[in-house]
Design a protein around this motif. Sequence first.
Motif, PDB file in Angstrom:
ATOM      1  N   MET A 269       0.835  -1.206   0.000  1.00 52.29           N
ATOM      2  CA  MET A 269       0.000   0.000   0.000  1.00 52.29           C
ATOM      3  C   MET A 269       0.867   1.253   0.000  1.00 52.29           C
ATOM      4  SD  MET A 269      -2.937  -1.087   2.729  1.00 52.29           S
ATOM      5  CE  MET A 269      -3.447   0.623   2.932  1.00 52.29           C
ATOM      6  N   LEU A 270       1.917   1.249   0.826  1.00 49.49           N
ATOM      7  CA  LEU A 270       2.793   2.415   0.896  1.00 49.49           C
ATOM      8  C   LEU A 270       3.488   2.662  -0.438  1.00 49.49           C
ATOM      9  CD1 LEU A 270       4.339   1.912   4.445  1.00 49.49           C
ATOM     10  CD2 LEU A 270       2.837   3.773   3.731  1.00 49.49           C
ATOM     11  N   ARG A 271       3.819   1.592  -1.134  1.00 51.20           N
ATOM     12  CA  ARG A 271       4.477   1.740  -2.435  1.00 51.20           C
ATOM     13  C   ARG A 271       3.523   2.256  -3.504  1.00 51.20           C
ATOM     14  NH1 ARG A 271       8.217  -3.819  -2.617  1.00 51.20           N
ATOM     15  NH2 ARG A 271       9.811  -3.054  -1.155  1.00 51.20           N
ATOM     16  N   SER A 272       2.218   2.207  -3.228  1.00 57.77           N
ATOM     17  CA  SER A 272       1.217   2.667  -4.194  1.00 57.77           C
ATOM     18  C   SER A 272       0.538   3.962  -3.767  1.00 57.77           C
ATOM     19  CB  SER A 272       0.143   1.584  -4.383  1.00 57.77           C
ATOM     20  OG  SER A 272       0.715   0.350  -4.750  1.00 57.77           O
ATOM     21  N   LEU A 273       0.873   4.450  -2.560  1.00 57.82           N
ATOM     22  CA  LEU A 273       0.166   5.583  -1.960  1.00 57.82           C
ATOM     23  C   LEU A 273       0.654   6.924  -2.517  1.00 57.82           C
ATOM     24  CD1 LEU A 273      -1.835   6.577   0.218  1.00 57.82           C
ATOM     25  CD2 LEU A 273       0.078   6.522   1.844  1.00 57.82           C
ATOM     26  N   LEU A 285      10.731  -1.564   3.350  1.00 58.90           N
ATOM     27  CA  LEU A 285      10.556  -2.572   4.395  1.00 58.90           C
ATOM     28  C   LEU A 285      11.001  -3.943   3.884  1.00 58.90           C
ATOM     29  CD1 LEU A 285       7.495  -2.783   6.724  1.00 58.90           C
ATOM     30  CD2 LEU A 285       8.382  -4.862   5.703  1.00 58.90           C
ATOM     31  N   ASP A 286      11.840  -4.593   4.668  1.00 63.57           N
ATOM     32  CA  ASP A 286      12.313  -5.939   4.346  1.00 63.57           C
ATOM     33  C   ASP A 286      11.478  -6.942   5.130  1.00 63.57           C
ATOM     34  OD1 ASP A 286      14.492  -7.826   3.252  1.00 63.57           O
ATOM     35  OD2 ASP A 286      14.557  -8.219   5.411  1.00 63.57           O
ATOM     36  N   MET A 287      10.818  -7.871   4.438  1.00 61.34           N
ATOM     37  CA  MET A 287       9.925  -8.815   5.103  1.00 61.34           C
ATOM     38  C   MET A 287      10.675  -9.736   6.048  1.00 61.34           C
ATOM     39  SD  MET A 287       6.857  -8.099   4.476  1.00 61.34           S
ATOM     40  CE  MET A 287       6.180  -9.556   5.252  1.00 61.34           C
ATOM     41  N   GLY A 288      11.934 -10.055   5.732  1.00 63.08           N
ATOM     42  CA  GLY A 288      12.725 -10.896   6.626  1.00 63.08           C
ATOM     43  C   GLY A 288      12.950 -10.224   7.967  1.00 63.08           C
ATOM     44  N   LYS A 289      13.398  -8.963   7.923  1.00 64.36           N
ATOM     45  CA  LYS A 289      13.638  -8.230   9.164  1.00 64.36           C
ATOM     46  C   LYS A 289      12.324  -7.909   9.868  1.00 64.36           C
ATOM     47  CE  LYS A 289      16.183  -4.338  11.121  1.00 64.36           C
ATOM     48  NZ  LYS A 289      17.086  -3.194  10.861  1.00 64.36           N
ATOM     49  N   GLY A 290      11.313  -7.536   9.078  1.00 62.48           N
ATOM     50  CA  GLY A 290      10.011  -7.247   9.673  1.00 62.48           C
ATOM     51  C   GLY A 290       9.427  -8.471  10.364  1.00 62.48           C
ATOM     52  N   GLU A 322      10.594   4.318   9.696  1.00 62.31           N
ATOM     53  CA  GLU A 322      11.895   4.654   9.117  1.00 62.31           C
ATOM     54  C   GLU A 322      12.240   3.841   7.872  1.00 62.31           C
ATOM     55  OE1 GLU A 322      14.801   4.755  12.244  1.00 62.31           O
ATOM     56  OE2 GLU A 322      13.907   6.585  13.094  1.00 62.31           O
ATOM     57  N   THR A 323      11.384   2.903   7.496  1.00 63.63           N
ATOM     58  CA  THR A 323      11.556   2.220   6.207  1.00 63.63           C
ATOM     59  C   THR A 323      10.568   2.773   5.172  1.00 63.63           C
ATOM     60  OG1 THR A 323      10.079   0.440   6.964  1.00 63.63           O
ATOM     61  CG2 THR A 323      12.457   0.076   7.195  1.00 63.63           C
ATOM     62  N   THR A 324       9.919   3.891   5.525  1.00 59.18           N
ATOM     63  CA  THR A 324       8.980   4.548   4.609  1.00 59.18           C
ATOM     64  C   THR A 324       9.587   5.845   4.102  1.00 59.18           C
ATOM     65  OG1 THR A 324       7.090   3.630   5.825  1.00 59.18           O
ATOM     66  CG2 THR A 324       6.654   5.498   4.370  1.00 59.18           C
ATOM     67  N   GLY A 325       9.529   6.037   2.805  1.00 57.00           N
ATOM     68  CA  GLY A 325      10.068   7.249   2.204  1.00 57.00           C
ATOM     69  C   GLY A 325       8.972   8.101   1.592  1.00 57.00           C
ATOM     70  N   VAL A 326       9.206   9.398   1.520  1.00 53.22           N
ATOM     71  CA  VAL A 326       8.245  10.337   0.931  1.00 53.22           C
ATOM     72  C   VAL A 326       8.981  11.237  -0.046  1.00 53.22           C
ATOM     73  CG1 VAL A 326       6.506  12.096   1.364  1.00 53.22           C
ATOM     74  CG2 VAL A 326       6.962  10.373   3.097  1.00 53.22           C
ATOM     75  N   VAL A 327       8.438  11.348  -1.248  1.00 59.20           N
ATOM     76  CA  VAL A 327       8.969  12.267  -2.250  1.00 59.20           C
ATOM     77  C   VAL A 327       7.923  13.349  -2.469  1.00 59.20           C
ATOM     78  CG1 VAL A 327       9.803  12.543  -4.611  1.00 59.20           C
ATOM     79  CG2 VAL A 327      10.282  10.418  -3.355  1.00 59.20           C
ATOM     80  N   THR A 328       8.277  14.590  -2.173  1.00 61.00           N
ATOM     81  CA  THR A 328       7.315  15.693  -2.287  1.00 61.00           C
ATOM     82  C   THR A 328       7.613  16.547  -3.514  1.00 61.00           C
ATOM     83  OG1 THR A 328       8.681  17.113  -0.875  1.00 61.00           O
ATOM     84  CG2 THR A 328       6.992  15.782   0.203  1.00 61.00           C
ATOM     85  N   SER A 329       6.584  17.238  -3.986  1.00 62.87           N
ATOM     86  CA  SER A 329       6.741  18.134  -5.133  1.00 62.87           C
ATOM     87  C   SER A 329       6.891  19.576  -4.639  1.00 62.87           C
ATOM     88  CB  SER A 329       5.523  18.027  -6.050  1.00 62.87           C
ATOM     89  OG  SER A 329       4.394  18.626  -5.429  1.00 62.87           O
ATOM     90  N   ARG A 330       7.133  20.460  -5.561  1.00 61.69           N
ATOM     91  CA  ARG A 330       7.274  21.874  -5.222  1.00 61.69           C
ATOM     92  C   ARG A 330       5.943  22.480  -4.769  1.00 61.69           C
ATOM     93  NH1 ARG A 330      11.005  23.977 -10.330  1.00 61.69           N
ATOM     94  NH2 ARG A 330      12.839  22.668  -9.869  1.00 61.69           N
TER      95      ARG A 330
END
Length: 362
Positions: A269-273, A285-290, A322-330
């Motif tokens: 979901m986060l990758r599609s949000l 997010l790494d499923m092994g570590k998660g 902390e395994t979630t990233g956000v790319v914002t626009s101007r």
Amino acid sequence: MAFSGDGKEYFGIWLNNIFLSIVTAGIYSAWAKVRNKQYFLGHTKILGDGFGYHATGMQILKGRLVVLGCLAGFTFLQDFLLMDEELILYLPVLMILFFFVLYPWAMNKSLAFSARMTSWRTVRFKWHGTFGRTFVYYTLAPYLVLLSFGLAGPWVARKTAEYFVENHSLGTRRLSLSKMSLGRISLTYFLCIMLPFAVLFASLVLLLGGVVLAAVSTAENGQFLNWSTEGEELRNLILSGLVEAILILFIVVIFLSWKLFRLWLLREMLRSLQLPDVARFTSFLDMGKGGWIIVSNLVLFVLSLGVATPWLMVRYQKYLVETTGVVTSRELAVFVSAQQSEQSAIGEGFTDFESLDFGVGL
């Protein structure tokens, strides 16, 4: 994204919440819920700014009293109908009214309240779902999964995720979720379903193997499957204990499998949000570590008798954030400024009657 919470700091809040909830016979738990949400949301930060949670303990308490009143009324009517052979025929009608009308209504109110009480940079979230669609996804959909023997699970998971996300907005801008692959969801879903049964099968094979080895051992002494009655009670006790241990293990693995599936679905979901034209999200997010965090948290919870709960909650939340990233626009600054201005002009009207919060999510 960043999470600045600390287990030691949260331990004080957690312990105080438990103590006051016990002393007040559960009444303070409404204020405890607010403190917990404010702590975790406030320490979850995007571009250095945390989320706000604006509900009060009194609002939560009033919502709970409404729910308790509905439950008390339902129980009274149920007992009243059971007293008369003619009136008992109306009991199914009462059950339908409760589960198919009151429950989705309260669920929709809860989602609206939770969204409205949450903000980022003072801009409030909003919920745009309706009673009818909440009824479909939160009441009918689970029955569809049961009636299909789980086969409808992947489709229901995707549609519920889309409904939940796309009916939330930050200010007036709705969130969007690009199409998630039903094939990938189905594969992960059925792998998670198969895992508990694979563990159960392996455990039963090992148990059966142990019984066979014991039988072979007695056969070498000329007593094949002719165990004496001496020690029979001990053998039965050991065997029943092993069977119970396997059943407990099966239940634990079911719980872990469900947690793993939810974690995987959250990552997808986060990758599609997206917040259209403003921001898009991703997840590393790494499923092994998660999965390791989920399993080790469960073990530490049991070993600590629950005392480690604050550290475990912070540990899990920190990894997710902390395994979630956000790319914002101007356009972000312009968007936030416009939303703040519009919000100030409209005002913040929200009645206490609508203050139902069940912590509904995915």
